[in-house]
Design an enzyme around this catalytic site. Structure first.
Site, short mmCIF file in Angstrom:
data_model
loop_
_atom_site.label_atom_id
_atom_site.label_comp_id
_atom_site.label_asym_id
_atom_site.label_seq_id
_atom_site.Cartn_x
_atom_site.Cartn_y
_atom_site.Cartn_z
N CYS A 2 0.84 -1.20 0.00
CA CYS A 2 0.00 0.00 0.00
C CYS A 2 0.87 1.24 0.00
CB CYS A 2 -0.90 0.01 1.24
SG CYS A 2 -1.89 -1.49 1.44
N LEU A 51 -3.33 -1.81 -2.29
CA LEU A 51 -3.19 -2.90 -3.24
C LEU A 51 -3.66 -4.15 -2.52
CD1 LEU A 51 -2.13 -3.99 -5.98
CD2 LEU A 51 0.08 -4.35 -4.85
#
Length: 615
Positions: A2, A51
């Site tokens: 992320c 993500l």
């Protein structure tokens, strides 16, 4: 993986700063294209881009839980590999979970153990936790620096982010470099001094460190350090222990709710990871492992063996893929694309980097992302086992400066004469290197030779390893690809740190212990393959392309490079396409064409980021 962003100010409300926080967060959408969220309180704001890899429904961030009489909010970038062990420990202490995400486990671990929590985590991570009652912000970074974390202060404002660009996006921050930043750029790049962010006012939280901020004070502490101890196990036991550790490490890192594969160069390191992963996935999930390698247009026709790159990858890749029946894909990049992506590679790093070595990895990561979201990669093995040439060639070991840098004279010769009189590159490099040598955890009673080698290993872990991890994180995350690096497991690093050199180079070969321990997993030709780095282009077409690109910026007197570098020296380098530079100016790969590309990247960075130089 992320992207995380934060803004703290104890003196005024940040509730009205949502738009600015969103602007900062938007700069790192590539780190998490699946979801973007923000959270604002009076004193603080968090931004997060996700993500999704594990628990799509339950892992949303920023995540807040109520515990006792306080709310705790986390933004987290990383993967935890001992999630279930920690979850069960916390469950026994009364904690309950609403998801199976590692984010929630990390947050509860912090609530339970506070600043001692990172010591229990096995993974790659950077995260921030806000304790509402205490008004305390805590920042944490993983032990080896796999995941990035930068911070800055401007007046009463404190910022942090996964990447420099997110901090620079705030209206209160300016892209300025001073004398120290110039030293970092010209004396050390593409490496950086641990803890330094190059831009004025921006710093990096060092690996294995934790920062706490309250209205009264800010403290930074180290929560992990290598410990030097006598190694008493015989070779056979050492080999078996290493095998068990490595298999356990790789298998832990195969957990994913999205497609997973491996980088496969045919070298010992990536082949070991591929072998363990392929066996595990086939046995327990009946899944064929996807593997990937990169090559360059017409490279075979121009390849020439040397001490740094003794052999091409193709035959070794085929041996591995055939043995484990992997679904292998070779991605071949054109020379024009390699040059075209030099600028975007700078923007991924926010700094000039490893030239086409970066742009190649950026392109390759995007190609891999078409098939997988998670990949395992072999970084860090050479640093902990001693695989690089400078561990084995005494003339490199004895260099007065970093053994991977032979280019200080070249670097100094390229400086503008006005700048050359103000900077002392050699003194700066020596001072930075000495800082690391001084903090090396030594073993009492070691011989001077063993002491020197231990310091060499520590230099590699603190400097060279983090440079390659920076590269892998920025290029892969720019492609929204999560890369895991099993050789950076701290248990493995701790164990190998104390293994004697004669065991590490068993049989007189670099990484001999690793080869012997994992021999049953490798074809003989791969097990015996000499160390070879990430592949680079050998095509003269690339040299011509980068030479032409450099000539174009030299002709334009408005380009910012003219204020910092010597025009005649650059013209000479460009005219000869850099081929008079025979030794790599950094590492094993960055020779003449890469030096030219680095210079082009410096100019692109100065211009694209509107960098001001203030001495």
């Amino acid at each position: 993986m992320c992207g995380i962003v934060g803004w703290l100010n104890y003196d005024r409300s940040l509730v009205e700063e949502k738009q600015e926080l969103e602007a900062m967060t938007s700069t790192i959408l590539h780190r998490g294209p699946d979801a973007t969220n923000h959270w604002l309180d009076e004193d603080i704001g968090f931004g997060h881009t996700r993500l999704t890899v594990v628990d799509p429904a339950g892992g949303a961030q920023p995540m807040t839980v109520m515990a006792g009489d306080s709310n705790y909010t986390i933004v987290y970038n990383g993967e935890l590999y001992n999630t279930e062990e920690i979850r069960q420990t916390l469950y026994a202490q009364g904690f309950r979970f609403q998801s199976y995400s590692d984010t929630e486990v990390v947050l509860h671990a912090f609530i339970c153990w506070g600043e001692r929590a990172p010591e229990r985590l096995n993974g790659i991570f950077s995260f921030a936790v806000w304790d509402e009652k205490k008004k305390q912000l805590t920042l944490v970074r993983d032990r080896l620096g796999v995941k990035p974390l930068f911070y800055a202060e401007s007046g009463n404002n404190f910022f942090f982010a996964s990447e420099l660009k997110a901090i620079l996006a705030n209206r209160l921050m300016d892209p300025v470099i001073g004398e120290e930043g110039l030293h970092e750029l010209f004396a050390l790049a593409p490496s950086r001094t641990p803890g330094h962010g190059v831009f004025k006012g921006i710093h990096e939280l060092r690996p294995a460190h934790l920062m706490t901020i309250t209205p009264e004070k800010k403290t930074i502490s180290r929560y992990w350090q290598l410990e030097s101890l006598p190694h008493t196990s015989p070779f056979a036991q050492t080999k078996n222990t290493l095998h068990e550790l490595l298999v356990d490490t790789v298998e832990r890192q195969l957990v994913s709710d999205v497609p997973l594969g491996t980088f496969l160069s045919g070298g010992v390191d990536s082949s070991i990871l591929t072998a363990i992963a392929a066996k595990k996935l086939k046995k327990y999930e009946n899944v064929t492992l996807p593997t990937f390698s990169v090559d360059y247009e017409e490279n075979a026709a121009h390849f020439s063996s040397d001490a740094f790159t003794p052999a091409e990858d193709t035959a070794f890749i085929e041996a591995m893929s055939n043995r484990y029946k992997t679904n292998h894909t070779v991605h071949t990049i054109e020379q024009e694309k390699l040059a075209d992506l030099l600028g975007e590679a700078v923007e991924a790093r926010d700094l000039p980097g490893m030239a086409d070595i970066d742009s190649s990895l950026l392109w390759f990561s995007r190609k891999m992302k078409e098939d997988v979201t998670v990949a395992l990669s072999g970084e860090c093995a050479d640093e902990i086992f001693g695989g690089y040439p400078w561990f084995h060639r005494q003339e490199l070991v004895d260099r007065p400066l970093f053994p991977w840098m032979s280019s200080l004279d070249t670097r100094e010769s390229l400086l503008h004469q006005d700048l050359a009189g103000k900077l002392d590159l050699e003194a700066y490099v020596k001072a930075r290197m000495q800082e690391t040598l001084d903090e090396t955890p030594l073993l009492d009673g070691e011989s001077s030779e063993d002491r020197q080698r231990r310091q060499l290993f520590y230099l590699n872990i603190i400097w060279f390893m983090t440079t390659l991890l920076d590269r892998k994180d920025r290029m892969s995350m720019k492609a929204s690809l999560e890369v895991r690096v099993p050789f950076a497991d701290h248990r493995l690093v701790e164990y190998v740190w104390n293994v004697p050199w004669d065991m590490k180079q068993f049989g007189g070969q670099e990484k001999g212990l690793l080869r012997k321990a994992m021999a049953s997993h490798l074809p003989t030709k791969v097990q015996k393959r000499k160390k070879s780095p990430y592949p680079k282009t050998h095509h003269p077409k690339y040299s011509e392309l980068i030479g032409t690109m450099t000539e174009e910026i030299l002709k334009n007197k408005n380009e910012p490079i003219h204020d910092l570098m010597d025009e005649k020296a650059l013209e000479q380098l460009s005219r000869t396409r850099g081929f008079e530079v025979k030794e790599p100016f950094f590492g094993q790969l960055m020779t003449g064409p890469q030096l030219l590309a680095f210079i082009w990247q410096v100019n692109h960075w100065l211009k694209t980021y509107s960098v001001s130089v203030k001495l």
